[in-house]
Design a protein around this motif. Sequence first.
Motif, mmCIF file in Angstrom:
data_model
loop_
_atom_site.group_PDB
_atom_site.id
_atom_site.type_symbol
_atom_site.label_atom_id
_atom_site.label_comp_id
_atom_site.label_asym_id
_atom_site.label_seq_id
_atom_site.Cartn_x
_atom_site.Cartn_y
_atom_site.Cartn_z
ATOM 1 N N GLN A 68 5.681 -28.699 -20.579
ATOM 2 C CA GLN A 68 5.328 -29.328 -19.310
ATOM 3 C C GLN A 68 4.420 -28.412 -18.493
ATOM 4 N N ARG A 94 1.131 -30.308 -17.726
ATOM 5 C CA ARG A 94 1.139 -30.876 -16.375
ATOM 6 C C ARG A 94 0.870 -29.832 -15.290
ATOM 7 N N GLY A 153 6.547 -27.055 -13.671
ATOM 8 C CA GLY A 153 7.775 -27.158 -14.450
ATOM 9 C C GLY A 153 8.901 -26.426 -13.760
ATOM 10 N N LYS A 203 10.188 -30.977 -12.112
ATOM 11 C CA LYS A 203 10.274 -31.599 -13.437
ATOM 12 C C LYS A 203 9.734 -33.014 -13.344
ATOM 13 N N TYR A 204 8.844 -33.347 -14.269
ATOM 14 C CA TYR A 204 8.336 -34.716 -14.358
ATOM 15 C C TYR A 204 9.266 -35.529 -15.252
ATOM 16 N N GLU A 250 9.428 -38.889 -17.188
ATOM 17 C CA GLU A 250 8.611 -39.976 -17.726
ATOM 18 C C GLU A 250 9.193 -41.349 -17.384
#
Length: 165
Positions: free
Chosen positions: A53, A57, A60, A79-80, A82
């Motif tokens: 990540q 991205r 993280g 934190k992504y 989804e």
Amino acid sequence: MTVIETERLRLRPLTLDDADALYELHQDERVNRFVGSPTRAETLERLDAIEEQWKTRGHGLCAVELKSTGEFIGRSGLKYWEQFGEVETGWTFRAESWGHGYATEAGRAAVAWGFANLDLGYITAMIRPGNTPSVQVAERLGFAPRREDVLFGNPITIYAINRSA
């Protein structure tokens, strides 16, 4: 490498080198009550995903260390998710570190960094029912309940803070 510093804390990206410290953090029943207790293999998988990540991205989860000693006391960061299409901030600390304001300090730093560096309209905090200390941290940071949902089969309240806040 991204490093976020506060008055007392240093937040740096979690890596596979943190496997032992992260695994041990989650073995304490006081800590894992709301966040679970991954196995060593699951800890390594999570760390691999965290490193990925950061690469893909640009953000993280972070190791949180005391600036004064370098001691690992927990994790925080962004934190992504989804399945939600959202970025969450969170905080998990060793029980011995509770009551010192570290979660609020780390959470505030992660949110500020997220809004300063990412194109986000809001950031969430996912909290399981009964986790009153985390609710208190979220509220101190300006988060408010947004909706109810389910994560890993557990009910959660998704709190959020808007960029404008």
